[in-house]
Design a protein around this motif. Structure first.
Motif, PDB file in Angstrom:
ATOM      1  N   THR A  94       0.854  -1.184   0.000  1.00  0.00           N
ATOM      2  CA  THR A  94       0.000   0.000   0.000  1.00  0.00           C
ATOM      3  C   THR A  94       0.890   1.234   0.000  1.00  0.00           C
ATOM      4  OG1 THR A  94      -1.796  -1.112   1.184  1.00  0.00           O
ATOM      5  CG2 THR A  94      -1.777   1.291   1.233  1.00  0.00           C
ATOM      6  N   ILE A  95       0.670   2.098  -0.983  1.00  0.00           N
ATOM      7  CA  ILE A  95       1.468   3.314  -1.132  1.00  0.00           C
ATOM      8  C   ILE A  95       0.543   4.522  -1.020  1.00  0.00           C
ATOM      9  CG2 ILE A  95       3.028   4.613  -2.634  1.00  0.00           C
ATOM     10  CD1 ILE A  95       3.598   1.946  -4.091  1.00  0.00           C
ATOM     11  N   SER A  96       0.889   5.449  -0.146  1.00  0.00           N
ATOM     12  CA  SER A  96       0.159   6.709  -0.014  1.00  0.00           C
ATOM     13  C   SER A  96       1.089   7.821  -0.480  1.00  0.00           C
ATOM     14  CB  SER A  96      -0.258   6.929   1.445  1.00  0.00           C
ATOM     15  OG  SER A  96      -0.946   8.150   1.595  1.00  0.00           O
ATOM     16  N   ALA A  97       0.672   8.563  -1.510  1.00  0.00           N
ATOM     17  CA  ALA A  97       1.587   9.533  -2.108  1.00  0.00           C
ATOM     18  C   ALA A  97       0.849  10.766  -2.603  1.00  0.00           C
ATOM     19  CB  ALA A  97       2.348   8.887  -3.262  1.00  0.00           C
ATOM     20  N   PHE A  98       1.574  11.873  -2.676  1.00  0.00           N
ATOM     21  CA  PHE A  98       0.983  13.120  -3.157  1.00  0.00           C
ATOM     22  C   PHE A  98       0.703  13.021  -4.660  1.00  0.00           C
ATOM     23  CE2 PHE A  98       5.531  13.650  -3.651  1.00  0.00           C
ATOM     24  CZ  PHE A  98       5.685  14.346  -4.840  1.00  0.00           C
ATOM     25  N   PRO A  99      -0.273  13.781  -5.174  1.00  0.00           N
ATOM     26  CA  PRO A  99      -0.730  13.609  -6.557  1.00  0.00           C
ATOM     27  C   PRO A  99       0.355  13.747  -7.613  1.00  0.00           C
ATOM     28  CG  PRO A  99      -2.305  14.921  -5.333  1.00  0.00           C
ATOM     29  CD  PRO A  99      -1.113  14.754  -4.435  1.00  0.00           C
ATOM     30  N   GLY A 100       1.279  14.694  -7.428  1.00  0.00           N
ATOM     31  CA  GLY A 100       2.286  14.922  -8.460  1.00  0.00           C
ATOM     32  C   GLY A 100       3.062  13.679  -8.831  1.00  0.00           C
ATOM     33  N   ILE A 101       3.410  12.873  -7.839  1.00  0.00           N
ATOM     34  CA  ILE A 101       4.196  11.668  -8.103  1.00  0.00           C
ATOM     35  C   ILE A 101       3.294  10.474  -8.417  1.00  0.00           C
ATOM     36  CG2 ILE A 101       4.351  10.680  -5.768  1.00  0.00           C
ATOM     37  CD1 ILE A 101       7.408  10.411  -6.301  1.00  0.00           C
ATOM     38  N   SER A 102       1.984  10.620  -8.115  1.00  0.00           N
ATOM     39  CA  SER A 102       1.031   9.524  -8.326  1.00  0.00           C
ATOM     40  C   SER A 102       0.482   9.472  -9.744  1.00  0.00           C
ATOM     41  CB  SER A 102      -0.153   9.654  -7.357  1.00  0.00           C
ATOM     42  OG  SER A 102       0.268   9.646  -6.028  1.00  0.00           O
ATOM     43  N   ILE A 103       0.573  10.581 -10.473  1.00  0.00           N
ATOM     44  CA  ILE A 103      -0.084  10.658 -11.776  1.00  0.00           C
ATOM     45  C   ILE A 103       0.678   9.904 -12.857  1.00  0.00           C
ATOM     46  CG2 ILE A 103      -0.765  12.245 -13.621  1.00  0.00           C
ATOM     47  CD1 ILE A 103      -1.406  14.292 -11.416  1.00  0.00           C
TER      48      ILE A 103
END
Length: 293
Positions: A94-103
């Motif tokens: 499970t990875i929780s990450a900010f949108p910039g790196i998630s897109i």
């Protein structure tokens, strides 16, 4: 009831004789016979009757065989799962990450990671850095990635720092320059993140120190919004190499001086051991991030 007893029973049901069953199992015929006798004693009923030199399964044996077969298949699946875990071919991350790196960055990295790991499942949660940091105490993640890394309680943090570069449309007059400075961008329409972002403060100071006018025409929360706006040719922007990934065919990236630093933190819970498969993903991500610093 011993697992070896079930194996012997299944081998006889498959082979039809003690001799063939012993050959399948790689043990002596007396060993098979003694094991079946022990199993019959445990069960309280006969499993085989001898007829014309062959073993004939009883009605009880036929019924029992279905359950025994399911047990053996379950053990085989368990062994296969253990092998995949040992070989880092199975597991959940499970990875929780900010949108910039998630897109773009993380989906591409996950795709690469899963190429030879069909039994690995990954859950990607896209949250603002503020929310990612707020949820750190819950430890409902294996890996978290946030901007503005600092001292967090209960997690191990690894920091990565990147040089931001200026992006312009290919037909923009500035696209031919090798390096851009605040003087070059004096009065040029500019797209920037909100004033409280770490990069915005550095850019504002760079323009102020150079005595240049910083003409911000768009403020946005995420880098991807700036990139889309720059693609239209209406402005320029400073972005990091992570968020600008995948736009090389449409935009020109030009070094900016003085350097504007963008920092992120890769976080893992201190009280939750990192699984082997999550550790492998972290190793791959470190390589990819380090190549962009």
């Amino acid at each position: 009831m011993q697992f070896r007893e079930i194996e012997c029973f299944q081998a006889i049901m498959t082979a039809g004789t003690m001799t063939r069953a012993s050959q399948l199992l790689g043990i002596s015929q007396p060993a098979v016979s003694n094991t079946i006798a022990t199993l019959e004693h445990r069960l309280g009923f006969k499993l085989f009757l001898r007829k014309s030199g062959r073993l004939q399964p009883t009605a009880e044996a036929i019924i029992f065989y279905d359950d025994a077969q399911r047990l053996l298949e379950a053990v085989e699946r368990t062994n296969e799962a253990a092998t995949r875990l040992r070989q880092r071919k199975s597991g959940h991350i499970t990875i929780s990450a900010f949108p910039g790196i998630s897109i773009k960055f993380l989906p591409n990295l996950i795709s690469k990671f899963l190429e030879d790991r069909e039994h690995v499942k990954i859950r990607l949660l896209s949250r603002s850095s503020h929310i990612v940091i707020e949820q750190l105490p819950s430890q409902m993640f294996d890996i978290a990635i946030a901007e503005k890394p600092s001292q967090f309680v209960g997690v191990d943090a690894e920091q990565f720092s990147f040089h931001c570069h200026c992006i312009v449309a290919k037909d923009h007059p500035l696209a031919k320059l090798d390096v851009l400075t605040p003087k070059d961008l004096d009065g040029v329409p500019f797209a920037a993140l909100f004033r409280d972002h770490m990069t915005t403060y550095q850019i504002a100071r760079a323009f102020s120190d150079a005595g240049a006018r910083w003409n911000v025409v768009l403020e946005a929360q995420y880098f991807v919004s700036l990139i889309e706006f720059v693609r239209s040719g209406n402005a320029v922007a400073l972005v990091d190499p992570i968020n600008s990934q995948g736009f090389d065919d449409e935009l020109v990236r030009i070094p900016f001086e003085p350097s504007v630093q963008y920092q992120i933190g890769v976080l893992t819970p201190q009280d939750k051991p990192v699984s082997k498969v999550a550790g492998d993903f972290l190793d791959l991500m470190r390589v990819e991030l380090s190549s962009r610093t």
